[in-house]
Design a protein around this motif. Structure first.
Motif, PDB file in Angstrom:
ATOM      1  N   TYR A 271     -50.921  21.776 -26.566  1.00 31.62           N
ATOM      2  CA  TYR A 271     -52.046  20.930 -26.939  1.00 31.62           C
ATOM      3  C   TYR A 271     -53.287  21.743 -27.307  1.00 31.62           C
ATOM      4  CZ  TYR A 271     -50.116  16.339 -26.214  1.00 31.62           C
ATOM      5  OH  TYR A 271     -49.389  15.197 -26.350  1.00 31.62           O
ATOM      6  N   ILE A 272     -53.505  22.871 -26.661  1.00 35.64           N
ATOM      7  CA  ILE A 272     -54.630  23.733 -27.032  1.00 35.64           C
ATOM      8  C   ILE A 272     -54.449  24.247 -28.455  1.00 35.64           C
ATOM      9  CG2 ILE A 272     -55.707  25.975 -26.562  1.00 35.64           C
ATOM     10  CD1 ILE A 272     -55.284  25.378 -23.580  1.00 35.64           C
TER      11      ILE A 272
ATOM     12  N   PHE B 262     -54.989  21.166 -30.927  1.00 38.10           N
ATOM     13  CA  PHE B 262     -56.366  20.741 -31.129  1.00 38.10           C
ATOM     14  C   PHE B 262     -57.220  21.821 -31.781  1.00 38.10           C
ATOM     15  CE2 PHE B 262     -55.349  17.540 -27.765  1.00 38.10           C
ATOM     16  CZ  PHE B 262     -55.412  16.457 -28.617  1.00 38.10           C
ATOM     17  N   SER B 263     -56.864  23.087 -31.611  1.00 37.05           N
ATOM     18  CA  SER B 263     -57.560  24.125 -32.378  1.00 37.05           C
ATOM     19  C   SER B 263     -57.205  24.007 -33.858  1.00 37.05           C
ATOM     20  CB  SER B 263     -57.242  25.519 -31.839  1.00 37.05           C
ATOM     21  OG  SER B 263     -55.871  25.808 -31.991  1.00 37.05           O
TER      22      SER B 263
ATOM     23  N   SER C  77     -47.630  24.512 -33.023  1.00 39.48           N
ATOM     24  CA  SER C  77     -47.730  23.817 -31.735  1.00 39.48           C
ATOM     25  C   SER C  77     -46.552  22.869 -31.546  1.00 39.48           C
ATOM     26  CB  SER C  77     -49.050  23.062 -31.637  1.00 39.48           C
ATOM     27  OG  SER C  77     -49.052  21.935 -32.473  1.00 39.48           O
TER      28      SER C  77
ATOM     29  N   VAL D  63     -49.668  22.098 -21.975  1.00 37.42           N
ATOM     30  CA  VAL D  63     -51.112  22.343 -22.116  1.00 37.42           C
ATOM     31  C   VAL D  63     -51.369  23.395 -23.193  1.00 37.42           C
ATOM     32  CG1 VAL D  63     -53.135  23.277 -20.936  1.00 37.42           C
ATOM     33  CG2 VAL D  63     -51.700  21.601 -19.786  1.00 37.42           C
ATOM     34  N   ILE D  64     -50.579  24.455 -23.213  1.00 31.27           N
ATOM     35  CA  ILE D  64     -50.727  25.489 -24.244  1.00 31.27           C
ATOM     36  C   ILE D  64     -50.471  24.897 -25.630  1.00 31.27           C
ATOM     37  CG2 ILE D  64     -49.705  27.620 -25.152  1.00 31.27           C
ATOM     38  CD1 ILE D  64     -49.247  28.460 -22.227  1.00 31.27           C
TER      39      ILE D  64
END
Length: 92
Positions: free
Chosen positions: A12-13, A16-17, A53, A9-10
Motif C-alpha cells: 500500500y505504501i 499510494f506513492s 505494488s 502495508v509495504i
C-alpha cells in the motif's frame, strides 16, 4: 519477510506513492502551460509503481502455511480462510 500484514502495508505504501506521482505528474506546471502541464516521466513512473505494488502484493500477501493468496483489504486477517490456521508466520 513472510508476514502478510507487513507485506500488505509495504504494497500500500508503494501504491499510494504511485498515486502521489500520478497526481503531481498530471498537474506539473510547464512554461507553455503553467496550469495544466503534464510530465510524462512522472506519469510513467507512477504507472510502474502501481503495477509493481500489485505484483508485490500478489507474490507476498499469502498465507505462510498453505501459500494461498489473501485479500488486499486494509484490515488485517488473523485466520486464513483456506486452511483455518493463523496468518502469523511465527505461530506453529
Amino acid at each position: 519477510m513472510k508476514d502478510p500484514k507487513v507485506n500488505r502495508v509495504i504494497g500500500y505504501i508503494i501504491l499510494f506513492s504511485g498515486f502521489g506521482f500520478l497526481m503531481y505528474g498530471t498537474h506539473y506546471p510547464t512554461a507553455e502551460d503553467p496550469y495544466n502541464g503534464k510530465n510524462w516521466f512522472l506519469i510513467i513512473i507512477s504507472v510502474v509503481l502501481m503495477v509493481y505494488s500489485l505484483v508485490w502484493m500478489i507474490k507476498k500477501v499469502r498465507c505462510p502455511h498453505c501459500n494461498q493468496i489473501l485479500h488486499f483489504k486494509l484490515y488485517n486477517i488473523d485466520v486464513c480462510p483456506y486452511c483455518g490456521r493463523s496468518t502469523d508466520p511465527d505461530d506453529k
